[in-house]
Scaffold this motif. Structure first.
Motif, PDB file in Angstrom:
ATOM      1  N   ASP A 124     -39.639  -9.884  69.374  1.00 21.76           N
ATOM      2  CA  ASP A 124     -38.885  -9.808  68.131  1.00 21.76           C
ATOM      3  C   ASP A 124     -37.961 -11.020  68.125  1.00 21.76           C
ATOM      4  OD1 ASP A 124     -37.914  -8.887  65.729  1.00 21.76           O
ATOM      5  OD2 ASP A 124     -36.427  -7.573  66.655  1.00 21.76           O
ATOM      6  N   VAL A 125     -38.069 -11.854  67.093  1.00 21.12           N
ATOM      7  CA  VAL A 125     -37.345 -13.129  67.066  1.00 21.12           C
ATOM      8  C   VAL A 125     -36.350 -13.139  65.919  1.00 21.12           C
ATOM      9  CG1 VAL A 125     -37.592 -15.615  66.768  1.00 21.12           C
ATOM     10  CG2 VAL A 125     -39.261 -14.367  68.110  1.00 21.12           C
ATOM     11  N   ASN A 126     -35.138 -13.606  66.193  1.00 19.15           N
ATOM     12  CA  ASN A 126     -34.134 -13.864  65.173  1.00 19.15           C
ATOM     13  C   ASN A 126     -33.811 -15.354  65.245  1.00 19.15           C
ATOM     14  OD1 ASN A 126     -31.974 -14.065  63.473  1.00 19.15           O
ATOM     15  ND2 ASN A 126     -30.855 -12.332  64.345  1.00 19.15           N
ATOM     16  N   PRO A 127     -34.476 -16.185  64.408  1.00 14.04           N
ATOM     17  CA  PRO A 127     -34.269 -17.634  64.521  1.00 14.04           C
ATOM     18  C   PRO A 127     -32.850 -18.081  64.171  1.00 14.04           C
ATOM     19  CG  PRO A 127     -35.897 -17.124  62.805  1.00 14.04           C
ATOM     20  CD  PRO A 127     -35.459 -15.839  63.397  1.00 14.04           C
ATOM     21  N   ARG A 128     -32.162 -17.359  63.285  1.00  9.20           N
ATOM     22  CA  ARG A 128     -30.787 -17.737  62.926  1.00  9.20           C
ATOM     23  C   ARG A 128     -29.848 -17.614  64.125  1.00  9.20           C
ATOM     24  NH1 ARG A 128     -31.069 -19.927  58.261  1.00  9.20           N
ATOM     25  NH2 ARG A 128     -31.593 -18.719  56.419  1.00  9.20           N
ATOM     26  N   ALA A 129     -29.958 -16.506  64.843  1.00 14.69           N
ATOM     27  CA  ALA A 129     -29.099 -16.296  66.012  1.00 14.69           C
ATOM     28  C   ALA A 129     -29.676 -16.963  67.257  1.00 14.69           C
ATOM     29  CB  ALA A 129     -28.928 -14.802  66.261  1.00 14.69           C
ATOM     30  N   GLY A 130     -30.942 -17.368  67.214  1.00 11.10           N
ATOM     31  CA  GLY A 130     -31.574 -17.985  68.372  1.00 11.10           C
ATOM     32  C   GLY A 130     -31.833 -16.989  69.483  1.00 11.10           C
ATOM     33  N   THR A 131     -32.273 -15.783  69.112  1.00 14.98           N
ATOM     34  CA  THR A 131     -32.527 -14.765  70.124  1.00 14.98           C
ATOM     35  C   THR A 131     -33.984 -14.317  70.097  1.00 14.98           C
ATOM     36  OG1 THR A 131     -31.928 -12.941  68.648  1.00 14.98           O
ATOM     37  CG2 THR A 131     -30.181 -13.849  70.029  1.00 14.98           C
ATOM     38  N   VAL A 132     -34.466 -13.930  71.263  1.00 10.88           N
ATOM     39  CA  VAL A 132     -35.797 -13.359  71.428  1.00 10.88           C
ATOM     40  C   VAL A 132     -35.604 -12.026  72.144  1.00 10.88           C
ATOM     41  CG1 VAL A 132     -38.042 -13.614  72.520  1.00 10.88           C
ATOM     42  CG2 VAL A 132     -36.869 -15.624  71.663  1.00 10.88           C
ATOM     43  N   THR A 133     -36.172 -10.965  71.581  1.00  9.86           N
ATOM     44  CA  THR A 133     -36.117  -9.657  72.218  1.00  9.86           C
ATOM     45  C   THR A 133     -37.503  -9.332  72.753  1.00  9.86           C
ATOM     46  OG1 THR A 133     -34.434  -8.964  70.643  1.00  9.86           O
ATOM     47  CG2 THR A 133     -35.490  -7.241  71.924  1.00  9.86           C
ATOM     48  N   VAL A 134     -37.585  -9.045  74.034  1.00  8.79           N
ATOM     49  CA  VAL A 134     -38.839  -8.661  74.678  1.00  8.79           C
ATOM     50  C   VAL A 134     -38.818  -7.146  74.814  1.00  8.79           C
ATOM     51  CG1 VAL A 134     -40.294  -8.951  76.707  1.00  8.79           C
ATOM     52  CG2 VAL A 134     -38.840 -10.833  75.958  1.00  8.79           C
ATOM     53  N   LYS A 135     -39.796  -6.452  74.186  1.00 11.00           N
ATOM     54  CA  LYS A 135     -39.824  -4.987  74.189  1.00 11.00           C
ATOM     55  C   LYS A 135     -41.119  -4.490  74.800  1.00 11.00           C
ATOM     56  CE  LYS A 135     -37.481  -4.656  69.729  1.00 11.00           C
ATOM     57  NZ  LYS A 135     -37.642  -4.191  68.349  1.00 11.00           N
ATOM     58  N   GLY A 136     -41.047  -3.319  75.439  1.00 11.54           N
ATOM     59  CA  GLY A 136     -42.237  -2.703  75.997  1.00 11.54           C
ATOM     60  C   GLY A 136     -41.881  -1.401  76.688  1.00 11.54           C
ATOM     61  N   CYS A 137     -42.912  -0.690  77.159  1.00  9.05           N
ATOM     62  CA  CYS A 137     -42.646   0.591  77.814  1.00  9.05           C
ATOM     63  C   CYS A 137     -42.574   0.461  79.334  1.00  9.05           C
ATOM     64  CB  CYS A 137     -43.680   1.640  77.405  1.00  9.05           C
ATOM     65  SG  CYS A 137     -45.357   1.252  77.835  1.00  9.05           S
ATOM     66  N   SER A 138     -43.024  -0.656  79.888  1.00  9.85           N
ATOM     67  CA  SER A 138     -42.965  -0.871  81.327  1.00  9.85           C
ATOM     68  C   SER A 138     -41.756  -1.745  81.660  1.00  9.85           C
ATOM     69  CB  SER A 138     -44.240  -1.548  81.824  1.00  9.85           C
ATOM     70  OG  SER A 138     -44.104  -1.937  83.160  1.00  9.85           O
ATOM     71  N   LYS A 139     -40.813  -1.190  82.395  1.00  2.00           N
ATOM     72  CA  LYS A 139     -39.595  -1.925  82.771  1.00  2.00           C
ATOM     73  C   LYS A 139     -39.944  -3.166  83.575  1.00  2.00           C
ATOM     74  CE  LYS A 139     -35.048  -1.091  84.754  1.00  2.00           C
ATOM     75  NZ  LYS A 139     -34.165  -0.085  85.358  1.00  2.00           N
ATOM     76  N   GLU A 140     -40.911  -3.022  84.460  1.00  2.00           N
ATOM     77  CA  GLU A 140     -41.330  -4.124  85.323  1.00  2.00           C
ATOM     78  C   GLU A 140     -41.923  -5.274  84.513  1.00  2.00           C
ATOM     79  OE1 GLU A 140     -44.323  -4.629  89.163  1.00  2.00           O
ATOM     80  OE2 GLU A 140     -44.106  -2.694  88.190  1.00  2.00           O
ATOM     81  N   LEU A 141     -42.790  -4.953  83.554  1.00  2.00           N
ATOM     82  CA  LEU A 141     -43.445  -5.981  82.750  1.00  2.00           C
ATOM     83  C   LEU A 141     -42.466  -6.664  81.797  1.00  2.00           C
ATOM     84  CD1 LEU A 141     -46.165  -7.327  82.227  1.00  2.00           C
ATOM     85  CD2 LEU A 141     -46.649  -5.554  80.544  1.00  2.00           C
TER      86      LEU A 141
END
Length: 181
Positions: A124-141
């Protein structure tokens, strides 16, 4: 007895757990996780609880006891709530965009850095704030993918440019001007 290992893991409603010897499969609304544990650890289901039992008090077995319980708990939390890590990209000309399931980052190299999302991971990317959110169900991955993204341009201590985790504190150095004072 291990303080972590002896605590039971609560199974919420809507989560399906299958135990086939050392292989545990947990299925929930966010996805499905399968993991094989050490054969000495016995995983027992009691109604809506999972318990991990150990055969003896060996040092290695004691360590595996708490680890096994923590991994099972992480699997249950992952399939119900999911995990996420937020990365901040700071620097002049550094930018990030999402093209389908592919993350394209411009980090000051002569080429763009292209990262494909592995199975079970969403960006999930917010180009204005310059952030990338990495989401998933495996904590390790989720942690592994976030670390691989961060490794492309770690934060440098003089100007603070680079990719950092949200809330990460970077010690800044004074540089040449600070040395003369």
């Amino acid at each position: 007895m291990s303080r972590i290992g002896k605590m039971p893991v609560q199974i919420p409603s809507g989560v399906d757990v299958k135990i086939d010897g050392p292989i545990v499969t947990i299925k929930g609304p966010k996805g499905e996780l399968i993991r094989e544990f050490h054969p000495d650890m016995q995983i027992v289901r009691e109604d809506a609880l999972l318990r991990v039992e150990r055969p003896n008090d060996d040092r290695k077995i004691k360590a595996l006891h708490g680890l096994t319980r923590a991994l099972i708990n992480n699997m249950v939390v992952g399939v119900t709530e999911g995990y996420s890590k937020v990365l901040e990209i700071r620097g002049t000309g550094y930018r990030v965009e999402l093209q389908g399931r592919t993350l394209v980052m411009s980090l000051g190299f002569i080429h763009d850095v292209v990262i494909d999302a592995p199975e079970g991971i969403e960006f999930d990317v917010n180009p204005r704030a310059g952030t990338v959110t990495v989401k998933g169900c495996s904590k390790e991955l989720v942690g592994q993918v976030a670390a691989e993204i961060r490794a492309w341009r770690p934060v440098e201590p003089y100007l603070g440019k680079g990719i950092r985790y949200q809330g990460e504190h970077v010690r800044r150095k004074a540089g040449k001007a600070g040395k003369a004072l």
